[in-house]
Design a protein around this motif. Sequence first.
Motif, mmCIF file in Angstrom:
data_model
loop_
_atom_site.group_PDB
_atom_site.id
_atom_site.type_symbol
_atom_site.label_atom_id
_atom_site.label_comp_id
_atom_site.label_asym_id
_atom_site.label_seq_id
_atom_site.Cartn_x
_atom_site.Cartn_y
_atom_site.Cartn_z
ATOM 1 N N GLU A 42 -21.247 22.679 34.733
ATOM 2 C CA GLU A 42 -21.395 24.055 34.075
ATOM 3 C C GLU A 42 -20.039 24.091 33.330
ATOM 4 N N SER A 51 -26.089 34.390 29.951
ATOM 5 C CA SER A 51 -26.980 35.608 30.087
ATOM 6 C C SER A 51 -26.949 36.149 31.575
ATOM 7 N N THR A 52 -26.935 35.338 32.406
ATOM 8 C CA THR A 52 -26.832 35.801 34.028
ATOM 9 C C THR A 52 -26.026 36.774 34.267
ATOM 10 N N CYS A 58 -33.313 43.740 36.335
ATOM 11 C CA CYS A 58 -34.493 44.464 36.954
ATOM 12 C C CYS A 58 -35.442 43.667 36.730
ATOM 13 N N VAL A 187 -21.679 19.070 29.173
ATOM 14 C CA VAL A 187 -22.562 17.744 28.670
ATOM 15 C C VAL A 187 -22.311 18.074 27.216
ATOM 16 N N GLN A 359 -35.574 37.879 36.842
ATOM 17 C CA GLN A 359 -36.897 37.850 37.827
ATOM 18 C C GLN A 359 -37.682 36.657 37.911
#
Length: 402
Positions: A42, A51-52, A58, A187, A359
């Motif tokens: 990471e 984005s997370t 929702c 990476v 989701q």
Amino acid sequence: MSQQPKQSHYDLVIVGGAIMGSSTAWFLSDNPDFNGSVLVVERDPNYEACSTTHTNSCMRQQFSSELNVRISQFAADFVKNIRSYMGNDERVPELSIRNFGYMYLADNEGFADVLRESQQVQLAAGAATQLMTPEQIKAAYPFYNVDDIVLGSINTVDEGYWDGSTVFEWWRRQAAERGVEYIANEVVAMTKNAAGNTIESVTLKSGEVISCGQVLNASGPRAARTAKMAGIDVPVEPRKRYSWVFKAEQPLDRDLPLTIDPSGVHVRENGGGTYQCGGHSDIDPAVAYDDFAMDHAIWDNHVWPILATRIPQFEAIKIQSEWGGHYAYNVFDHNAIMGPHHEVENFIFLNGFSGHGLQQSPAMGRGTAELITYGEYRSLDLTPFNYERIVRNEPFIEKAVI
Ligand SMILES: Cc1cc2nc3c(=O)[nH]c(=O)nc-3n(C[C@H](O)[C@H](O)[C@H](O)COP(=O)(O)OP(=O)(O)OC[C@H]3O[C@@H](n4cnc5c(N)ncnc54)[C@H](O)[C@@H]3O)c2cc1C
């Protein structure tokens, strides 16, 4: 998080440790049939740019393809039973879904027909979607202006806000406790065998070359950059999406569904008289990976006028916070791209989730873990999302993309 990997070989290297990488890592760690070593690389260990952490968090059952409905149904089941899925670990909190529903509003018969067709798909899959006339909408939610609306579609079962950041945190934590190795590194390159059909190693920014059995591309909006390292093109672009949280001078007297205005602007309940709104520019180009700058003119000239027209009570509001985030936008057919590359078979995709990846993370992580362990999907057949459809130019269209 350490920078250095402990080993020089891993059975699986996951490029990107946000929700998709961590879901896959956790499902692998949870499967007694999987005994391999896993390295998660990471580049942004505080998860500031992914984005997370920019998400609306929702879930909905209202998709146009049955498979996407089934994927969200698993998300709902996972969230509502998270502790039991996570081995009844007492440290894991019980979670629920705040079921205010998504309200899709159609202002023309063409889109109303899409909502009608989608409702049939959703009902057949067991979702509780209801269509509403403008009069029914006004009776249930008097604050909307429905003058231009011909149809609404809403479902208040397993549809609304859930705590994605807690799920993400526990996947990471349990996976790491069970031996998945997370490192803060990037990476930057990959090498292939002479035939060009197998990734042999990944190179880290710090210089180490790590040999690997398989590579998972879980790099979100940077998916195309990661695939390029393997000589592969994937049609995923970073597209900027703005969010605003505001307080209303006069809060609404009931929960506001996540309302998708025909313009594309969306707004939802956020609790305590606050609301979260999202939108983007009409011109929607790919942006630079590190471009998160706000464009205040979009709020003033585009979003707020639409909001105040749809819900006149939102004439008087005060912005509390705002941010720009990136969708990993699949320009080919707006759906996920997952599974192995058809030629470079140990390069696996988990990409292109636009605004519905949070989701989808339980089902996609579970499916990818099955693929890595057994060479096939076992719980839910996710092969329609395979990369080869792009090569064959056979889109798998999802019409309900926000
Ligand atoms: C404004 C907004 C609202 C959203 N709302 C919702 C919603 O309501 N519901 C929903 O389901 N989804 C929503 N989404 C979508 C959802 O957040 C994403 O689909 C999901 O978080 C994608 O997760 P990911 O792990 O694929 O990507 P990311 O979260 O972007 O993670 C990718 C990770 O890979 C790392 N990385 C990239 N390249 C490398 C490299 N070379 N080496 C090492 N690390 C690398 C990055 O640093 C990053 O941490 C929303 C998204 C946005 C932007």
